[in-house]
Motif scaffolding. Structure first.
Motif, mmCIF file in Angstrom:
data_model
loop_
_atom_site.group_PDB
_atom_site.id
_atom_site.type_symbol
_atom_site.label_atom_id
_atom_site.label_comp_id
_atom_site.label_asym_id
_atom_site.label_seq_id
_atom_site.Cartn_x
_atom_site.Cartn_y
_atom_site.Cartn_z
ATOM 1 N N GLN A 43 0.816 -1.215 0.000
ATOM 2 C CA GLN A 43 0.000 0.000 0.000
ATOM 3 C C GLN A 43 0.859 1.279 0.000
ATOM 4 O O GLN A 43 0.745 2.113 0.894
ATOM 5 N N PRO A 44 1.710 1.446 -1.026
ATOM 6 C CA PRO A 44 2.615 2.590 -1.058
ATOM 7 C C PRO A 44 2.019 3.867 -1.644
ATOM 8 O O PRO A 44 2.714 4.878 -1.762
ATOM 9 N N ASP A 90 4.865 6.501 -2.455
ATOM 10 C CA ASP A 90 5.751 6.805 -1.339
ATOM 11 C C ASP A 90 6.940 5.845 -1.399
ATOM 12 O O ASP A 90 6.806 4.661 -1.079
ATOM 13 N N HIS A 91 8.094 6.366 -1.813
ATOM 14 C CA HIS A 91 9.285 5.518 -1.966
ATOM 15 C C HIS A 91 9.900 5.131 -0.627
ATOM 16 O O HIS A 91 10.816 4.308 -0.593
ATOM 17 N N GLY A 97 7.578 -2.179 -8.190
ATOM 18 C CA GLY A 97 6.497 -3.151 -8.155
ATOM 19 C C GLY A 97 5.134 -2.589 -7.810
ATOM 20 O O GLY A 97 4.196 -3.338 -7.555
ATOM 21 N N TYR A 98 4.989 -1.286 -7.840
ATOM 22 C CA TYR A 98 3.734 -0.630 -7.450
ATOM 23 C C TYR A 98 2.892 -0.221 -8.660
ATOM 24 O O TYR A 98 1.800 0.313 -8.495
ATOM 25 N N GLU A 99 3.387 -0.482 -9.860
ATOM 26 C CA GLU A 99 2.702 0.006 -11.070
ATOM 27 C C GLU A 99 1.270 -0.525 -11.185
ATOM 28 O O GLU A 99 0.361 0.208 -11.586
ATOM 29 N N GLU A 142 6.649 10.415 -5.256
ATOM 30 C CA GLU A 142 6.764 10.554 -6.711
ATOM 31 C C GLU A 142 5.357 10.636 -7.294
ATOM 32 O O GLU A 142 4.521 9.766 -7.020
ATOM 33 N N ILE A 143 5.108 11.654 -8.097
ATOM 34 C CA ILE A 143 3.796 11.785 -8.748
ATOM 35 C C ILE A 143 3.698 10.767 -9.873
ATOM 36 O O ILE A 143 4.551 10.717 -10.764
ATOM 37 N N SER A 144 2.646 9.957 -9.827
ATOM 38 C CA SER A 144 2.392 8.993 -10.894
ATOM 39 C C SER A 144 1.477 9.593 -11.953
ATOM 40 O O SER A 144 1.810 9.626 -13.132
#
Length: 190
Positions: A43-44, A90-91, A97-99, A142-144
Motif C-alpha cells: 500500500q505505497p 511513497d518511496h 512493483g507498485y505500477e 513521486e507523482i504517478s
C-alpha cells in the motif's frame, strides 16, 4: 445501476460543469482506492486532494489534454475540472512493483466517482516537477498521475474502431472513442 452498466457507461470526460466538488467527496473516492489490490499488500500510494479554485487553476497549468486533438479540445475556462486527485508513490514504503497498484487504485476512484455522477480524466501527461512544487510534496513522494474530476458537461460515446485507428475524434461536436471489438482482443486457441 449494476457494476456492468457502470463500467460500460463510463467515458473519459474533458469538459466539466463548474459545480464545485468538496474535499469530502474526493476523500470518499480515495477511500475506494484504499481498498484496491496492492502488490505484497505494501500500500505505497498516497493521494493529494485539490478542490479549492485557486489551487485547481495551478494544477490545471501542469496538465496536457487530448493529445490526438492537438489542443483543440482542451477544457476552456468554464469547462475545467473542479477537483483533482494526484496519485503518488511513497518511496519510503516501496521502490518498485507498485505500477499495478496505481491502475487498480485509479480505476476504483474513477468508477466510484462515476457512480456518484462525477466524471473523470486520467492524465499521465503532467509536468511533474512543477506540480510537485505547487503541492509542496516531500522528496519521498513521486507523482504517478492526476485524476481530473467534475460533473460532466459532455457525453462522449464509444465508437467502432475503423482500420485499427485508435484516435478519438469529434463528430457533430461529440467526442467519439474507438474501442477494439471483443472478437479482436480475445486470443483464440486453435
Amino acid at each position: 445501476m449494476t457494476i456492468t452498466e457502470l463500467i460500460k457507461s463510463r467515458r473519459t470526460i474533458r469538459k466539466f460543469e463548474q459545480k464545485p466538488l468538496t474535499i469530502k467527496q474526493l476523500e470518499s473516492f480515495v477511500d475506494m482506492a484504499r481498498v484496491a489490490p496492492s502488490a505484497a499488500n505494501l500500500q505505497p500510494l498516497k493521494y493529494a486532494l485539490v478542490a479549492e479554485k485557486e489551487m485547481s487553476d495551478k494544477v490545471f497549468s501542469t496538465l496536457k489534454w487530448a493529445g490526438y486533438l492537438k489542443g483543440e479540445y482542451n477544457p476552456k475556462d468554464d469547462e475545467r475540472p473542479t477537483g483533482y486527485i494526484v496519485i503518488c508513490v511513497d518511496h519510503n514504503i516501496s521502490k518498485a512493483g507498485y505500477e499495478l497498484d496505481i491502475g487498480a487504485a485509479a480505476e476504483n476512484i474513477i468508477l466510484s466517482a462515476w457512480d456518484s455522477g462525477v466524471g473523470s480524466c486520467w492524465l499521465g501527461s503532467v509536468e511533474r516537477p512543477k506540480l510537485k512544487r505547487i503541492l509542496n510534496l516531500p522528496e519521498n513522494l513521486e507523482i504517478s498521475c492526476v485524476l481530473a474530476l467534475g460533473y460532466p458537461k459532455e457525453s462522449p460515446k464509444e465508437a467502432e474502431m475503423q482500420n485499427g485507428d485508435v484516435k478519438y475524434y469529434l463528430e457533430n461536436g461529440v467526442l467519439n472513442v474507438p474501442k477494439r471489438s471483443l472478437d479482436e482482443i480475445i486470443i483464440k486457441n486453435k
